[in-house]
Design an enzyme around this catalytic site. Structure first.
Site, short mmCIF file in Angstrom:
data_model
loop_
_atom_site.label_atom_id
_atom_site.label_comp_id
_atom_site.label_asym_id
_atom_site.label_seq_id
_atom_site.Cartn_x
_atom_site.Cartn_y
_atom_site.Cartn_z
N HIS A 1 0.83 -1.21 0.00
CA HIS A 1 0.00 0.00 0.00
C HIS A 1 0.87 1.27 0.00
O HIS A 1 0.60 2.22 -0.72
CB HIS A 1 -0.95 -0.02 1.20
CG HIS A 1 -1.61 1.30 1.47
ND1 HIS A 1 -2.52 1.86 0.60
CD2 HIS A 1 -1.48 2.18 2.50
CE1 HIS A 1 -2.93 3.02 1.09
NE2 HIS A 1 -2.31 3.25 2.23
N HIS B 1 3.57 7.48 4.99
CA HIS B 1 2.36 8.19 5.44
C HIS B 1 1.56 7.49 6.53
O HIS B 1 0.86 8.15 7.29
CB HIS B 1 1.45 8.52 4.23
CG HIS B 1 0.63 7.37 3.75
ND1 HIS B 1 1.08 6.50 2.80
CD2 HIS B 1 -0.61 6.94 4.08
CE1 HIS B 1 0.14 5.58 2.57
NE2 HIS B 1 -0.90 5.84 3.34
N GLU C 1 0.50 6.66 12.39
CA GLU C 1 -0.87 6.29 12.67
C GLU C 1 -1.00 4.80 13.03
O GLU C 1 -1.72 4.45 13.96
CB GLU C 1 -1.70 6.58 11.41
CG GLU C 1 -3.17 6.27 11.51
CD GLU C 1 -3.99 7.43 12.05
OE1 GLU C 1 -3.41 8.49 12.34
OE2 GLU C 1 -5.20 7.24 12.18
N ASP C 2 -0.28 3.96 12.33
CA ASP C 2 -0.55 2.52 12.42
C ASP C 2 0.59 1.67 12.97
O ASP C 2 0.48 0.45 12.99
CB ASP C 2 -0.90 1.95 11.02
CG ASP C 2 -2.18 2.55 10.47
OD1 ASP C 2 -2.98 3.01 11.28
OD2 ASP C 2 -2.36 2.56 9.24
N ASP D 1 -3.10 8.21 -1.42
CA ASP D 1 -3.46 7.18 -0.44
C ASP D 1 -4.90 6.72 -0.70
O ASP D 1 -5.19 5.52 -0.76
CB ASP D 1 -3.32 7.82 0.95
CG ASP D 1 -3.88 6.96 2.06
OD1 ASP D 1 -3.60 5.76 2.08
OD2 ASP D 1 -4.60 7.51 2.93
N ASP E 1 -18.97 16.31 -25.90
CA ASP E 1 -17.54 16.17 -25.61
C ASP E 1 -17.20 14.87 -24.88
O ASP E 1 -16.20 14.80 -24.20
CB ASP E 1 -17.04 17.37 -24.81
CG ASP E 1 -17.67 17.45 -23.44
OD1 ASP E 1 -18.73 16.81 -23.24
OD2 ASP E 1 -17.11 18.13 -22.57
MN MN Z 1 -2.76 4.78 3.81
#
Ligand code: MN
Length: 484
Positions: free
Chosen positions: A52, A76, A80-81, A142, A264
């Site tokens: 990821h 990124h 957080e994780d 992301d 278009d």
């Molecule tokens: Mn992510």
């Protein structure tokens, strides 16, 4: 060789294709750091988590972005994780990257709750909390990868993420003029957000419709180069471009769901070296095919608010079919595809940006001008138009926009006069705090009111920030003296 190593090598190859002096060593260091941090974590599709991170960075390379942004993209999800903190990222990769990464973490606290009335506030809140436009680019990348693996999520979660992508992320990408991100987000979210409408649009675009359009286009593509050569007008590329299905869907809604009124879906695009050539090509096209009245648009002289530039015209071909033609220079094309992101690698030569009554777009135009005159400006590029505004949640999850330093009393009056008058207590993020507490971005505020209390307290005047609150308190004080 491991799968992630292969994906990494592909990433490096891609970066080198547009940035030969890339700092490969630091990018590898970020890859290995993220891999170690996410070790043992799996995505719902069974991939190792690092995939990821690599894919997110990969999407950023489509925008040809700088090493700093790619590295922040790889890292990124670390604070957080994983057990590694922003502090650790700072130690390893420096303050700039750590700031970007922590900005991304902060954004995950904003959740879309489908309250249409406040959607604009949520978008603005998002921009304000991102603080740096690079954070938004990474967050979009992301999100694009999350959409690519959305089918592995439970049904309701899928719909929420898809709606959020369309209404928050794609809209922000549009405001920033980054068609590439907008299209990716829309293309991937549309089938999950509105499965029925998606099925309807795909059913309209039949094979025979597409083929008929392409045949019409091919006739012009065959004729135009000769015309241009005869008149010594240089061109770089002539090709057909197809609109994204979500963008087609929005247009269909505006045209009474009638595909015959959309000219278009497949348009002809002509890329020429200079602005002067754009106008010469337009003239040549009009000499050879009759233009439709009212459909000639000069977005070069008058760019769209997000910086988009091109000449558009719709013509009748030899069989009286309507065909839209778009003419632009390579740099206009890059601005259209990459918008503000184009500034990180390309010199921009766009002209003046149209004035608009939308406050923030005006500011955006000013930033663009500043970037053009002073490339250094970009280094400190901050979304500071929002610095004087804060965004706070109601207990229902709606977002209210308030001036900086607003208090719970301002918040209460912004919702309803009676709520302000009756206010006796405020819970900020569940904590009972003083009524003069200054609210911060992302606070959740609950006002406890006494329905029998119908007068504000005069001392509130010393700390309220909004005009609404101040005027109401003042008029209540005046009424009191009138009654004496
Ligand atoms: Mn992510």
């Amino acid at each position: 060789m491991q799968n992630d190593e292969l994906v990494f090598l592909k990433l490096i190859k891609k970066i080198k294709s547009y940035n030969p002096t890339t700092d490969e060593q630091t990018i590898r260091k970020a890859f290995e750091f993220a891999k170690k941090a996410h070790e043992g974590q799996k995505r719902l599709n069974g991939d190792d988590y690092i995939i990821h991170c690599l894919r997110t960075a990969g999407i950023l390379t489509e925008l040809k972005l700088s090493d700093t942004i790619i590295i922040a993209g790889l890292l990124h999800d670390v604070p957080e994780d994983t057990k590694y903190t922003t502090e650790e990222v700072k130690k390893q990769f420096g303050l700039e990257i750590a700031t970007l990464v922590s900005g991304i973490s902060k954004l995950s606290n904003i959740k879309y709750r489908g309250t249409e009335k406040y959607i604009d506030n949520i978008r603005n809140m998002f921009m304000a909390m991102a603080a740096d436009i690079r954070v938004i680019l990474i967050k979009c990348a992301d999100r694009i990868h999350n959409l690519e693996t959305l089918e592995f999520l439970p049904q309701e979660k899928r719909a929420r993420i898809a709606h959020e992508s369309l209404e928050i992320f794609a809209q922000i990408a549009h405001r920033l003029g980054i068609a590439y991100l907008q299209n990716q987000l829309e293309m991937k979210a549309f089938p999950f957000a509105q499965p029925r409408e998606y099925a309807w649009v795909t059913s309209l675009i039949t094979k025979s419709y597409t083929q008929a359009k392409q045949t019409q286009l091919a006739k012009i593509i065959n004729k135009l180069p000769t015309i241009l050569k005869t008149h010594h007008i240089p061109y770089l590329k002539i090709y057909g471009r197809t609109k994204g299905l979500y963008s087609l869907y929005k247009k269909l809604l505006r045209k009474g769901r009638d595909l015959n009124k959309v000219y278009d879906y497949i348009a002809l695009r002509v890329i020429v070296p200079s602005i002067e050539d754009c106008y010469r090509v337009l003239g040549m096209i009009h000499q050879n095919w009759q233009p439709v009245v009212g459909r000639i648009k000069d977005f070069i002289a008058q760019a769209k608010p997000n910086g988009y530039q091109s000449l558009h015209t719709t013509i009748f071909d030899d069989e009286k079919n309507l065909i839209e033609i778009q003419i632009r220079t390579p740099s206009m094309h890059e601005t259209a595809e990459y918008g503000i992101a184009a500034h990180w690698l390309y010199k921009n030569e766009t002209g003046a940006i149209d004035e608009t009554d939308v406050r923030w777009l005006k500011e955006f135009a000013t930033w663009q001008k500043n970037i053009e005159t002073d490339p250094k400006y970009l280094e400190e590029f901050k979304l500071d138009i929002f610095q004087s505004r804060i965004f706070v949640f109601t207990p229902k999850g709606d977002v209210m926009e308030l001036p900086e330093d607003s208090t719970p009393i301002d918040f209460a009056y912004a919702i309803h006069t009676r709520l302000g008058d009756g206010c006796i207590k405020a819970l900020i993020n569940g904590q009972n705090l003083a009524l003069e507490t200054k609210l911060k971005n992302g606070d959740m505020v609950e006002i406890i009111a006494n329905p029998h209390k119908k007068k504000p307290k005069p001392e509130w005047l010393s700390f309220v920030k909004t005009r609404t609150a101040r005027n109401r308190i003042k008029s209540a004080i005046r009424d009191k003296y009138k009654n004496i």
